[in-house]
Design a protein around this motif. Structure first.
Motif, mmCIF file in Angstrom:
data_model
loop_
_atom_site.group_PDB
_atom_site.id
_atom_site.type_symbol
_atom_site.label_atom_id
_atom_site.label_comp_id
_atom_site.label_asym_id
_atom_site.label_seq_id
_atom_site.Cartn_x
_atom_site.Cartn_y
_atom_site.Cartn_z
ATOM 1 N N ILE A 95 -24.346 7.032 -1.441
ATOM 2 C CA ILE A 95 -23.388 8.123 -1.204
ATOM 3 C C ILE A 95 -22.235 7.635 -0.325
ATOM 4 N N GLY A 96 -22.554 6.959 0.765
ATOM 5 C CA GLY A 96 -21.518 6.470 1.682
ATOM 6 C C GLY A 96 -20.601 5.461 1.024
ATOM 7 N N GLN A 97 -21.178 4.492 0.328
ATOM 8 C CA GLN A 97 -20.363 3.463 -0.316
ATOM 9 C C GLN A 97 -19.551 4.024 -1.478
ATOM 10 N N GLY A 98 -20.132 4.944 -2.235
ATOM 11 C CA GLY A 98 -19.404 5.554 -3.347
ATOM 12 C C GLY A 98 -18.206 6.354 -2.864
ATOM 13 N N ALA A 99 -18.421 7.195 -1.854
ATOM 14 C CA ALA A 99 -17.315 8.000 -1.322
ATOM 15 C C ALA A 99 -16.233 7.114 -0.716
ATOM 16 N N LEU A 100 -16.640 6.093 -0.001
ATOM 17 C CA LEU A 100 -15.673 5.188 0.616
ATOM 18 C C LEU A 100 -14.884 4.419 -0.447
ATOM 19 N N SER A 101 -15.548 3.951 -1.485
ATOM 20 C CA SER A 101 -14.862 3.201 -2.547
ATOM 21 C C SER A 101 -13.844 4.073 -3.276
ATOM 22 N N VAL A 102 -14.211 5.310 -3.580
ATOM 23 C CA VAL A 102 -13.284 6.219 -4.254
ATOM 24 C C VAL A 102 -12.079 6.495 -3.363
ATOM 25 N N PHE A 103 -12.324 6.748 -2.081
ATOM 26 C CA PHE A 103 -11.222 7.035 -1.156
ATOM 27 C C PHE A 103 -10.268 5.852 -1.045
ATOM 28 N N VAL A 104 -10.813 4.652 -0.891
ATOM 29 C CA VAL A 104 -9.966 3.460 -0.751
ATOM 30 C C VAL A 104 -9.156 3.234 -2.024
ATOM 31 N N LEU A 105 -9.770 3.415 -3.179
ATOM 32 C CA LEU A 105 -9.049 3.240 -4.439
ATOM 33 C C LEU A 105 -7.920 4.268 -4.585
ATOM 34 N N VAL A 106 -8.199 5.519 -4.258
ATOM 35 C CA VAL A 106 -7.164 6.563 -4.328
ATOM 36 C C VAL A 106 -6.037 6.263 -3.343
ATOM 37 N N GLN A 107 -6.384 5.815 -2.142
ATOM 38 C CA GLN A 107 -5.369 5.471 -1.150
ATOM 39 C C GLN A 107 -4.472 4.339 -1.664
ATOM 40 N N LEU A 108 -5.076 3.294 -2.236
ATOM 41 C CA LEU A 108 -4.292 2.167 -2.754
ATOM 42 C C LEU A 108 -3.355 2.613 -3.873
ATOM 43 N N VAL A 131 14.003 -3.348 -0.040
ATOM 44 C CA VAL A 131 15.193 -3.825 -0.731
ATOM 45 C C VAL A 131 15.803 -2.739 -1.606
ATOM 46 N N ARG A 132 14.970 -2.045 -2.371
ATOM 47 C CA ARG A 132 15.501 -1.075 -3.323
ATOM 48 C C ARG A 132 15.310 0.375 -2.877
ATOM 49 N N PHE A 133 14.611 0.597 -1.779
ATOM 50 C CA PHE A 133 14.341 1.939 -1.260
ATOM 51 C C PHE A 133 13.626 2.797 -2.297
ATOM 52 N N THR A 134 12.701 2.188 -3.010
ATOM 53 C CA THR A 134 11.900 2.876 -4.011
ATOM 54 C C THR A 134 10.439 2.776 -3.610
ATOM 55 N N LYS A 135 9.553 3.197 -4.498
ATOM 56 C CA LYS A 135 8.123 3.084 -4.215
ATOM 57 C C LYS A 135 7.751 1.622 -3.956
ATOM 58 N N PRO A 136 6.753 1.376 -3.114
ATOM 59 C CA PRO A 136 6.406 -0.011 -2.766
ATOM 60 C C PRO A 136 5.859 -0.822 -3.932
ATOM 61 N N GLY A 137 5.101 -0.223 -4.812
ATOM 62 C CA GLY A 137 4.487 -0.952 -5.922
ATOM 63 C C GLY A 137 3.020 -1.222 -5.640
ATOM 64 N N PHE A 138 2.180 -0.986 -6.644
ATOM 65 C CA PHE A 138 0.734 -1.099 -6.471
ATOM 66 C C PHE A 138 0.307 -2.499 -6.064
ATOM 67 N N TRP A 139 0.814 -3.528 -6.743
ATOM 68 C CA TRP A 139 0.362 -4.892 -6.470
ATOM 69 C C TRP A 139 0.780 -5.355 -5.089
ATOM 70 N N ARG A 140 1.945 -4.924 -4.622
ATOM 71 C CA ARG A 140 2.395 -5.277 -3.270
ATOM 72 C C ARG A 140 1.471 -4.643 -2.221
ATOM 73 N N ILE A 141 1.101 -3.389 -2.456
ATOM 74 C CA ILE A 141 0.211 -2.698 -1.521
ATOM 75 C C ILE A 141 -1.190 -3.299 -1.571
ATOM 76 N N LEU A 142 -1.655 -3.662 -2.762
ATOM 77 C CA LEU A 142 -2.963 -4.306 -2.873
ATOM 78 C C LEU A 142 -2.979 -5.630 -2.118
ATOM 79 N N LEU A 143 -1.946 -6.429 -2.275
ATOM 80 C CA LEU A 143 -1.850 -7.693 -1.537
ATOM 81 C C LEU A 143 -1.798 -7.435 -0.032
ATOM 82 N N ARG A 144 -1.039 -6.442 0.375
ATOM 83 C CA ARG A 144 -0.956 -6.085 1.791
ATOM 84 C C ARG A 144 -2.311 -5.673 2.329
ATOM 85 N N GLY A 145 -3.060 -4.907 1.532
ATOM 86 C CA GLY A 145 -4.403 -4.487 1.948
ATOM 87 C C GLY A 145 -5.358 -5.659 2.057
ATOM 88 N N LEU A 146 -5.255 -6.614 1.135
ATOM 89 C CA LEU A 146 -6.115 -7.789 1.188
ATOM 90 C C LEU A 146 -5.793 -8.644 2.398
#
Length: 148
Positions: A95-108, A131-146
């Motif tokens: 339960i703990g790991q499932g809820a945490l994994s879903v939350f982290v994925l939604v946040q990313l 640079v462009r004042f737009t959304k950050p981009g999923f892959w950039r945020i994923l790299l930042r999180g890693l």
């Protein structure tokens, strides 16, 4: 240093003569940097949610598993797996790991696609590509999180 543009280069508005983002251009668009206090508060809210989601693991699973692991040894090694406390601990862990994994994925996903997290929405800030004042981009945020 000057920036020259070839015909194939994309024109990027909001950069100064040195190719760095121009804060004045961002301000003209209505974008202002968030204060360190607001950023810290947004992070604290996100961290508090993560801690809340790990409660089933810390309050449920760990004490049960410690009781199973610290119990005196038995001749049957499978008795640990069939122990009710072990199975209950396994359920709490799932339960703990499932809820945490879903939350982290939604946040990313939200942070990459919309520039928001739960904490950022609550305090009223968002992330943008500098640079462009737009959304950050999923892959950039994923790299930042890693990296984080």
């Amino acid at each position: 240093m000057s920036v020259t543009l070839d015909e194939d280069d994309e024109v990027v508005f909001g950069l100064d003569d040195n190719g760095r983002p121009d804060p004045g251009y961002a301000r003209a668009l209505g974008l202002v940097p968030a204060s360190p206090g607001l950023r810290s508060l947004a992070f604290a809210i996100d961290a508090a949610i993560v801690l809340l989601l790990t409660l089933p693991l810390s309050l449920g699973a760990l004490p049960l598993w410690l009781g199973v692991l610290l119990a005196p040894p038995t001749p049957d090694p499978m008795s640990i797996v069939t122990n009710e406390a072990f199975i209950t601990g396994l359920v709490f862990y799932a339960i703990g790991q499932g809820a945490l994994s879903v939350f982290v994925l939604v946040q990313l996903i939200l942070h990459g696609v919309r520039g928001i997290t739960v904490g950022k929405v609550i305090v009223g800030i968002r992330s943008v590509n500098v640079v462009r004042f737009t959304k950050p981009g999923f892959w950039r945020i994923l790299l930042r999180g890693l990296v984080f």
